[in-house]
Scaffold this active site. Sequence first.
Site, PDB file in Angstrom:
ATOM      1  N   SER A  44     -75.387   2.873  30.379  1.00  0.00           N
ATOM      2  CA  SER A  44     -76.474   3.051  31.348  1.00  0.00           C
ATOM      3  C   SER A  44     -77.856   2.877  30.753  1.00  0.00           C
ATOM      4  O   SER A  44     -78.810   2.655  31.487  1.00  0.00           O
ATOM      5  CB  SER A  44     -76.378   4.433  32.001  1.00  0.00           C
ATOM      6  OG  SER A  44     -76.344   5.439  31.004  1.00  0.00           O
ATOM      7  N   ASP A 348     -84.130  11.907  33.839  1.00  0.00           N
ATOM      8  CA  ASP A 348     -83.208  12.723  34.633  1.00  0.00           C
ATOM      9  C   ASP A 348     -82.372  13.671  33.778  1.00  0.00           C
ATOM     10  O   ASP A 348     -81.384  14.211  34.249  1.00  0.00           O
ATOM     11  CB  ASP A 348     -82.292  11.820  35.470  1.00  0.00           C
ATOM     12  CG  ASP A 348     -81.479  10.858  34.601  1.00  0.00           C
ATOM     13  OD1 ASP A 348     -81.501  10.991  33.362  1.00  0.00           O
ATOM     14  OD2 ASP A 348     -80.822   9.956  35.161  1.00  0.00           O
ATOM     15  N   HIS A 351     -81.206  10.100  30.841  1.00  0.00           N
ATOM     16  CA  HIS A 351     -81.815   8.788  30.576  1.00  0.00           C
ATOM     17  C   HIS A 351     -83.327   8.928  30.423  1.00  0.00           C
ATOM     18  O   HIS A 351     -83.912   9.902  30.884  1.00  0.00           O
ATOM     19  CB  HIS A 351     -81.501   7.839  31.733  1.00  0.00           C
ATOM     20  CG  HIS A 351     -80.040   7.790  32.063  1.00  0.00           C
ATOM     21  ND1 HIS A 351     -79.490   8.495  33.117  1.00  0.00           N
ATOM     22  CD2 HIS A 351     -79.012   7.166  31.454  1.00  0.00           C
ATOM     23  CE1 HIS A 351     -78.189   8.287  33.148  1.00  0.00           C
ATOM     24  NE2 HIS A 351     -77.848   7.494  32.150  1.00  0.00           N
TER      25      HIS A 351
END
Length: 396
Positions: A44, A348, A351
């Site tokens: 991610s 968040d 990340h």
Amino acid sequence: MAPLPRLLLAVALLHAAAASAATDDGEGGRRRARYDRVFSFGDSLTDTGNALHLSSTGAGPASRPPYGETFFRRPTGRASDGRLVVDFIVEALGVPHPTPYLAGKAAADFRRGANFAVGGATALDLHFFESRGLTPFVPVSLDNQTSWFKNVLHLLGSVEEQRKITSTSLFLVGEIGVNDYFVSALGRNRTVGEVKTFVPRVVAAVGSVITDVIAAGARTVVVPGMIPLGCEPQLLAHYKGGAGTGEYDPESGCLTRLNDLAELHNRELRRMLSGLRRAHPGTAVVYADLYRAVTDLVVSPAKYGFRSRPLAACCGGGGGAYNFNDAAFCGAAGTAACADPSEYVSWDGVHFTEAANRRIACAVLEGSHSHGAADEPALSNSWATTEAWRRRIGCV
Ligand SMILES: *[C@@H]1O[C@H](CO)[C@@H](O)[C@H](O)[C@H]1NC(C)=O
Ligand SMILES: *[C@@H]1O[C@H](CO)[C@@H](O)[C@H](O)[C@H]1NC(C)=O
């Protein structure tokens, strides 16, 4: 800051084959290598839209506001308020954004590069986890990403045409491994001690991708290492006050045991890269020290323009030191993003913000952060980064 001209010349010569054109970069007429496109692998931290196309993750947090609010003004599948490190790197290089593999179809989509990274992806395959009673987050490992890369190569034409493309491309392999260690294992209550035993296999899986891209003609491969896991708000909140969580680093406030795991990964990764450099002297295999880049932001936030607590998430619910709660993840009902994400390192809790990603990209593009251990030969450990690239994305 500028490297010695002789070193630069030597680097340029080393990259002569990789350089599609040696151009004047406007800095006193020095010549530099240029890349035409980027191919990237990872999770991610690098996914620019692949997970959106998978049923298990298509409706994940990154598909909803406030993800993307800062730069794209809409969710794009990127796990950030804006651009990722890979976005800043392609902007610095002045090349197109690589097409997320699962969003492309034809050769034309991939001639500008391809991004194989998927949010939640592991380095190791499903079998590894299942045999240990673990279930990965998404059914995507580096094996999948490698076979996607091979599909793209076939689309691009004859072997000669493929090599023309790979030799003028920059390959980014990583970061990858966070999900092997955390989502698949620590999150399921496995001990750091058990998870440490995964490190050699994770590193070998990364090495196998690098070997494959070199075999396909890659001349420059940048390999971002592991981030300081113990500085992640999610992990700090998860281990807060629990038994056996270990100690906090007094300077950073990060969890030392988790940072030790990341450092172990990075040591083994660098050792593996040294071996690959010896075996493939014609390819620049560059280690990018994300661990140091992120630690710098956490330890000296003000120096880099971060005004808020560097271990707290900008977006989500939870409050407290880390502003993280799994039940109130960024984007869930009742949560909100902070007023100014550029003041935060973590978007968040898992990340990074666009602002942090820019600083990390700057570190990747800066020689001193990309340099490896003293035993690693300087030249094959370098790449032809320039001040012009760094200026283009606001590093200097
Ligand atoms: C990844 O590869 C595994 C093993 O071949 C397969 O089961 C899985 O469906 C693949 N994932 C995707 C998204 O194609
Ligand atoms: C992990 O352990 C804690 C405390 O023993 C327990 O409450 C929790 O449910 C466990 N989590 C998982 C995923 O097994």
